[in-house]
Design a protein around this motif. Sequence first.
Motif, PDB file in Angstrom:
ATOM      1  N   ARG A 110       0.825  -1.203   0.000  1.00 40.65           N
ATOM      2  CA  ARG A 110       0.000   0.000   0.000  1.00 40.65           C
ATOM      3  C   ARG A 110       0.863   1.257   0.000  1.00 40.65           C
ATOM      4  NH1 ARG A 110      -2.961  -1.035   4.510  1.00 40.65           N
ATOM      5  NH2 ARG A 110      -1.636   0.306   5.798  1.00 40.65           N
ATOM      6  N   ARG A 111       1.862   1.291   0.843  1.00 45.48           N
ATOM      7  CA  ARG A 111       2.702   2.480   0.958  1.00 45.48           C
ATOM      8  C   ARG A 111       3.574   2.678  -0.272  1.00 45.48           C
ATOM      9  NH1 ARG A 111       2.837   7.468   2.923  1.00 45.48           N
ATOM     10  NH2 ARG A 111       4.945   8.155   3.454  1.00 45.48           N
ATOM     11  N   ILE A 112       4.163   1.589  -0.769  1.00 38.29           N
ATOM     12  CA  ILE A 112       5.071   1.714  -1.913  1.00 38.29           C
ATOM     13  C   ILE A 112       4.308   2.174  -3.155  1.00 38.29           C
ATOM     14  CG2 ILE A 112       6.545   0.403  -3.487  1.00 38.29           C
ATOM     15  CD1 ILE A 112       7.405  -1.267  -1.041  1.00 38.29           C
ATOM     16  N   ILE A 113       3.144   1.574  -3.405  1.00 33.89           N
ATOM     17  CA  ILE A 113       2.353   1.984  -4.572  1.00 33.89           C
ATOM     18  C   ILE A 113       1.867   3.410  -4.402  1.00 33.89           C
ATOM     19  CG2 ILE A 113       0.200   1.539  -5.815  1.00 33.89           C
ATOM     20  CD1 ILE A 113       0.648  -1.439  -5.251  1.00 33.89           C
ATOM     21  N   ARG A 114       1.473   3.750  -3.188  1.00 35.34           N
ATOM     22  CA  ARG A 114       0.974   5.112  -2.904  1.00 35.34           C
ATOM     23  C   ARG A 114       2.012   6.173  -3.265  1.00 35.34           C
ATOM     24  NH1 ARG A 114      -0.058   9.604  -2.182  1.00 35.34           N
ATOM     25  NH2 ARG A 114      -1.099  10.681  -0.476  1.00 35.34           N
ATOM     26  N   LEU A 115       3.282   5.896  -3.010  1.00 40.46           N
ATOM     27  CA  LEU A 115       4.331   6.850  -3.333  1.00 40.46           C
ATOM     28  C   LEU A 115       4.827   6.704  -4.765  1.00 40.46           C
ATOM     29  CD1 LEU A 115       6.544   6.743  -0.103  1.00 40.46           C
ATOM     30  CD2 LEU A 115       4.889   8.501  -0.745  1.00 40.46           C
ATOM     31  N   ALA A 116       4.949   5.463  -5.241  1.00 37.07           N
ATOM     32  CA  ALA A 116       5.685   5.214  -6.479  1.00 37.07           C
ATOM     33  C   ALA A 116       4.955   5.723  -7.719  1.00 37.07           C
ATOM     34  CB  ALA A 116       5.972   3.725  -6.623  1.00 37.07           C
ATOM     35  N   ILE A 117       3.658   5.478  -7.828  1.00 36.20           N
ATOM     36  CA  ILE A 117       2.955   5.846  -9.059  1.00 36.20           C
ATOM     37  C   ILE A 117       2.976   7.355  -9.288  1.00 36.20           C
ATOM     38  CG2 ILE A 117       0.708   5.868 -10.192  1.00 36.20           C
ATOM     39  CD1 ILE A 117       0.193   3.106  -9.083  1.00 36.20           C
ATOM     40  N   PRO A 118       2.621   8.200  -8.308  1.00 31.33           N
ATOM     41  CA  PRO A 118       2.737   9.641  -8.556  1.00 31.33           C
ATOM     42  C   PRO A 118       4.160  10.089  -8.870  1.00 31.33           C
ATOM     43  CG  PRO A 118       1.342   9.231  -6.652  1.00 31.33           C
ATOM     44  CD  PRO A 118       1.974   7.930  -7.004  1.00 31.33           C
ATOM     45  N   VAL A 119       5.157   9.464  -8.247  1.00 31.11           N
ATOM     46  CA  VAL A 119       6.547   9.838  -8.530  1.00 31.11           C
ATOM     47  C   VAL A 119       6.899   9.533  -9.974  1.00 31.11           C
ATOM     48  CG1 VAL A 119       8.939   9.205  -8.055  1.00 31.11           C
ATOM     49  CG2 VAL A 119       7.393   9.705  -6.163  1.00 31.11           C
ATOM     50  N   VAL A 120       6.544   8.345 -10.461  1.00 30.02           N
ATOM     51  CA  VAL A 120       6.848   7.970 -11.849  1.00 30.02           C
ATOM     52  C   VAL A 120       6.174   8.936 -12.817  1.00 30.02           C
ATOM     53  CG1 VAL A 120       6.486   6.192 -13.596  1.00 30.02           C
ATOM     54  CG2 VAL A 120       7.257   5.542 -11.307  1.00 30.02           C
ATOM     55  N   VAL A 121       4.915   9.261 -12.552  1.00 26.05           N
ATOM     56  CA  VAL A 121       4.198  10.191 -13.425  1.00 26.05           C
ATOM     57  C   VAL A 121       4.849  11.577 -13.380  1.00 26.05           C
ATOM     58  CG1 VAL A 121       1.993  11.356 -13.818  1.00 26.05           C
ATOM     59  CG2 VAL A 121       2.041   8.915 -13.270  1.00 26.05           C
ATOM     60  N   SER A 122       5.281  12.010 -12.207  1.00 25.59           N
ATOM     61  CA  SER A 122       5.899  13.337 -12.099  1.00 25.59           C
ATOM     62  C   SER A 122       7.205  13.413 -12.880  1.00 25.59           C
ATOM     63  CB  SER A 122       6.146  13.684 -10.626  1.00 25.59           C
ATOM     64  OG  SER A 122       7.259  12.979 -10.098  1.00 25.59           O
ATOM     65  N   VAL A 123       7.984  12.328 -12.898  1.00 26.39           N
ATOM     66  CA  VAL A 123       9.225  12.320 -13.675  1.00 26.39           C
ATOM     67  C   VAL A 123       8.911  12.414 -15.164  1.00 26.39           C
ATOM     68  CG1 VAL A 123      11.238  10.930 -14.305  1.00 26.39           C
ATOM     69  CG2 VAL A 123      10.536  11.088 -11.910  1.00 26.39           C
ATOM     70  N   LEU A 125       6.237  13.780 -16.509  1.00 25.92           N
ATOM     71  CA  LEU A 125       5.772  15.146 -16.778  1.00 25.92           C
ATOM     72  C   LEU A 125       6.932  16.137 -16.784  1.00 25.92           C
ATOM     73  CD1 LEU A 125       2.531  15.286 -14.582  1.00 25.92           C
ATOM     74  CD2 LEU A 125       2.677  15.190 -17.083  1.00 25.92           C
ATOM     75  N   ALA A 126       7.875  15.973 -15.873  1.00 28.28           N
ATOM     76  CA  ALA A 126       9.034  16.870 -15.843  1.00 28.28           C
ATOM     77  C   ALA A 126       9.844  16.743 -17.127  1.00 28.28           C
ATOM     78  CB  ALA A 126       9.899  16.549 -14.629  1.00 28.28           C
ATOM     79  N   ALA A 127      10.049  15.523 -17.603  1.00 25.81           N
ATOM     80  CA  ALA A 127      10.773  15.329 -18.861  1.00 25.81           C
ATOM     81  C   ALA A 127      10.021  15.979 -20.017  1.00 25.81           C
ATOM     82  CB  ALA A 127      10.972  13.836 -19.117  1.00 25.81           C
ATOM     83  N   ALA A 128       8.684  15.897 -19.991  1.00 26.68           N
ATOM     84  CA  ALA A 128       7.892  16.533 -21.047  1.00 26.68           C
ATOM     85  C   ALA A 128       8.054  18.050 -21.028  1.00 26.68           C
ATOM     86  CB  ALA A 128       6.421  16.148 -20.882  1.00 26.68           C
ATOM     87  N   TRP A 129       8.071  18.652 -19.841  1.00 28.49           N
ATOM     88  CA  TRP A 129       8.295  20.092 -19.738  1.00 28.49           C
ATOM     89  C   TRP A 129       9.675  20.480 -20.261  1.00 28.49           C
ATOM     90  CZ3 TRP A 129       5.155  24.017 -19.176  1.00 28.49           C
ATOM     91  CH2 TRP A 129       3.925  23.836 -18.557  1.00 28.49           C
ATOM     92  N   ILE A 130      10.673  19.659 -19.979  1.00 31.18           N
ATOM     93  CA  ILE A 130      12.035  19.954 -20.440  1.00 31.18           C
ATOM     94  C   ILE A 130      12.104  19.886 -21.956  1.00 31.18           C
ATOM     95  CG2 ILE A 130      14.422  19.120 -20.415  1.00 31.18           C
ATOM     96  CD1 ILE A 130      13.822  18.174 -17.501  1.00 31.18           C
ATOM     97  N   LEU A 131      11.405  18.927 -22.560  1.00 30.21           N
ATOM     98  CA  LEU A 131      11.367  18.843 -24.019  1.00 30.21           C
ATOM     99  C   LEU A 131      10.579  20.004 -24.618  1.00 30.21           C
ATOM    100  CD1 LEU A 131      10.765  15.001 -24.440  1.00 30.21           C
ATOM    101  CD2 LEU A 131      12.861  16.263 -24.984  1.00 30.21           C
TER     102      LEU A 131
END
Length: 423
Positions: A110-123, A125-131
């Motif tokens: 529960r805890r790992i999924i709770r943190l991991a999915i938003p983190v992966v999506v944020s990375v 999105l950040a790469a998309a902004w950089i491009l």
Amino acid sequence: MPRLPSSGRLVALDALRGVAAGIVLVHHVSMTAPGIAAAYQSTVGVDTGSAGWWSTLTPLKFLVAGPEFVLVFFVLSGFVLVRSPLASRAASTANGLAARGYDWVAYYPRRIIRLAIPVVVSVALAAAWILLVPRAGIDVGGSWLKRQDNPDIGLPNLLGEASVIGGSGRPDVNPPLWSLTWEMWFSLLLPICVLLAVATRRLPALWAAVFLAVSATGYVTGIEPLMYLPAFGLGALLAANYESLSAWAARVAARRGGTAIWVGVTALGPALLVSHWLLRPQLSGLWGDLTLALRVPGAVLVVAVVALWPPLQRPLSARPLVWLGRVSFSLYLVHFPVVVAFGTMFGPGRWWVGALVSVPLSLVLAQLMYLWVELPSQRLANWTGRWASEKAGALRRRGGRRADASASARPAAPAPENERASA
């Protein structure tokens, strides 16, 4: 409504998390102003009355104290994560049930999924902004924006940042993820931290002194685990001793002059958070490092006052702040590339235009991230936790049945000599 009866969570603490995320956002926006960024690096040449002077050498630094409020996140996580297992065990005992303890099998996925999915999506999105808004080779001026130049958006680096604890060094695609490394480590070590928190119920003041001494050692030596993990430990200490501290807080408030004492403690927390900046022109070296360490007790006092003093909980329960607390994790994850993109786009001369765009856009994106990513990830995390717990329970029951069947299949043991004789 200072409490949510359904879960026992303090609404004000959720709102405090939102305030902390908002201050981190304002801090990063302020760093797109060249004068503020230069004053952040050094006090040399900072003119009295300038924006850099107001934001780094006066108590107003509290409003842009981004790194300091990350420590508030750490204390909050220590408090909330440790309080849940302790409350679960206490509830079982209060209902006359056997103290079954916390469901650790469900907790980990529960805890790992709770943190991991938003983190992966944020990375991503950040790469998309950089491009979308390239930074390489663009001289926008300002020391802080220059440090964001040319981040590595290669797949190995993106995967390293998304894994949080698998990367090396500070992230450069989405730099705020550095704090998630320590959040994840604390989450993985939570059972040990709960045991330690229970141990702090004896001599809590001594344990608090130990944690503070360890964090001060970390700031002096530059060892990051010693800097940051004690903040979680202090939050755990606050959780383990919450009932006794609440009773003590009520007694203090009931005394003559109790309100004045609480007002003083409320002001002391922010003062300690930014004391390094106020004393920076006079101190350096070891003493400067020790003033940095004062941000840890400052963060603890900020959280403790909100948790223990009801008059402060009421204003923090206002709907806008409750909403900000709800989207705080998403806001923390999405804002940085937006701030850098518009700071780069408008340049140092019009940094304030970039701020006018990036702040509301970050809030909108945080709401969308919360609705489309964070909430679904929470539902998936809860479902996975229940599934893992049910599977583990089924395996235990199957093992128990096999043990019973094996015991019943064994031949009866011969009677002892004295029993045969009496028979």
